[in-house]
Design an enzyme around this catalytic site. Structure first.
Site, short mmCIF file in Angstrom:
data_model
loop_
_atom_site.label_atom_id
_atom_site.label_comp_id
_atom_site.label_asym_id
_atom_site.label_seq_id
_atom_site.Cartn_x
_atom_site.Cartn_y
_atom_site.Cartn_z
N PRO A 79 -7.66 -3.98 2.10
CG PRO A 79 -9.75 -3.27 2.89
CD PRO A 79 -8.54 -4.09 3.27
CB CYS A 80 -5.54 -2.22 -2.71
SG CYS A 80 -6.83 -2.27 -3.98
CD GLN A 81 -10.61 0.08 -2.04
OE1 GLN A 81 -9.94 -0.36 -1.10
NE2 GLN A 81 -11.67 -0.56 -2.50
CG PHE A 83 -1.64 1.67 -0.05
CD1 PHE A 83 -0.85 2.53 0.71
CD2 PHE A 83 -2.42 0.74 0.60
CE1 PHE A 83 -0.83 2.44 2.09
CE2 PHE A 83 -2.40 0.64 1.99
CZ PHE A 83 -1.61 1.49 2.73
CB SER A 84 -5.49 1.95 -5.72
OG SER A 84 -5.78 1.90 -7.09
#
Length: 391
Positions: A79-81, A83-84
């Protein structure tokens, strides 16, 4: 070759890896909507997902040691949230950071190689130390954090371990690079960081494959007219940007690379969704009203690769996932058009509302980009098998 797919989402990365010749022994995803999409396509007998051993489960409750010695590749998009650029930027303090679980899967399964994908934001300056921490954990997955040890303390111990040169346990040679999907023939300017590693005992050398497409080649084709001729665009409608003209002024011959693929290349054969009846037979191709343009969110022009499709923290950002017509008007991309921009096959059906399916697509890895990288990884692993047989 066998693989494990973590954080499968709607299946973009997994589809590409399967197309490259890997067969999953485990496919993990916890989100019910994403699992519904995969199951829907399994029911519809869509290859290769029809044979995927999908498990709807939290990766933190999964074990992988029973697959040790059987797995060639572990892959996934944690899950990239955290670092987004569109997220809350909490990184290691965000409970959605699943990189520790990716490292654990590598530690337990001991694959020959791994490939992980994440947002470009992971590489920005504020996350420099944590990005290094992620990479060093993947280099030495058996060097586990101690109880009550902070991540910065663990990083320091990993750095000392790395510089000591005495490690004899499980280790990987790891490389990371930010790739622009447009440079690999994806009709979207999508920059993502990929982290790839090969088990150290294999003695393999590897580098990221070079891009096959370029902006220069697209500019040449547009200025010289071949792009417009191919699409049968009338001369009065051929909008050539100043940027393209300036690029071609510097070139004395066509590029040896292929032209970037544009939105027109991807969706031009699809009918205008505003003119279709509600019961049209094209999967997921339905007009979504309400698009509007505002500063910084003006949509994607038809004759360039699309801007990055977004999922958004609180739903789909209003001006991101739009088509900007030549007259300046805008409309939302349909789910099918967005799937084309992410290189999903046309018979792949997305499950859920427009907002939900666009979230799945905004979080996905372009299928063809995943396939290109996985194919190169597989070729290197196959070359090792050939050398072993010859010896």
């Amino acid at each position: 070759m066998r693989s494990i797919e973590l954080f499968a989402g709607a299946g973009g990365l997994g589809l590409g890896i399967s197309q490259a010749g890997f067969h999953p022994s485990m496919v993990l995803e916890w989100d019910p909507y994403c699992c519904d999409t995969i199951r829907e396509n399994q029911r519809r007998d869509i290859a290769p997902v029809k044979s995927w051993p999908l498990r709807q489960a939290d990766v933190r409750r999964a074990t992988f040691s029973h697959l040790e010695g059987e797995i060639d590749l572990v892959s996934g998009g944690p899950p990239c949230q955290p670092f987004s650029l569109g997220g809350k930027h909490k990184a290691q303090a965000d409970k959605r950071d699943m990189f520790p679980e990716a490292v654990r899967a590598v530690r337990e399964a001991k694959p020959k190689a791994f490939m992980f994908e994440n947002v470009k934001g992971l590489t920005r300056a504020s996350f420099t130390s944590y990005f290094e921490y992620i990479k060093l954990q993947l280099v030495y997955p058996e060097c586990v954090a101690k109880k009550d040890e902070t991540w910065t303390e663990h990083l320091g111990r990993l750095e000392r371990h790395h510089t000591s040169g005495t490690d004899k346990g499980l280790s990987y040679n790891v490389v990371a690079r930010v790739l622009n999907a447009a440079n690999y023939g994806i009709p979207q300017k999508r920059e993502r960081v990929f982290i790839v590693g090969f088990r150290n005992d294999l003695g393999l050398e590897w580098r990221f494959p070079e891009g096959t497409h370029s902006w220069n080649a697209l500019a040449w084709d547009q200025v010289k007219g071949t792009y417009w001729d191919r699409h049968k665009v009338p001369k009065k409608e051929r909008l050539i940007s100043e940027r393209a003209l300036k690029v071609v002024e510097r070139l004395d011959h066509a590029s040896h690379e292929k032209a970037w693929r544009t939105v027109r290349d991807a969706i031009n054969d699809l009918p205008d969704p505003e003119k279709l009846k509600r019961e049209n037979k094209i999967l997921n191709h339905r007009f979504q009203p309400g698009a509007r343009s505002y500063p910084g969110h003006t949509g994607s022009p038809m004759d360039e690769p699309a801007k990055t499709l977004k999922a958004g923290v609180h739903g789909v950002p209003g001006g991101e996932n739009m088509l900007r017509r030549a007259d300046g008007s805008v409309r939302y991309f349909t789910v099918r058009e967005s799937a084309r921009l992410q290189c999903f096959p046309d018979d792949y059906l997305f499950h859920g509302s427009w907002t939900e399916t666009m979230r799945q697509l905004g979080n996905a890895v372009p299928v063809n980009l995943a396939a290109a990288l996985a194919r190169d990884v597989r070729e290197h692993l196959k070359s090792l098998e050939l050398e072993t047989r010859v010896a």
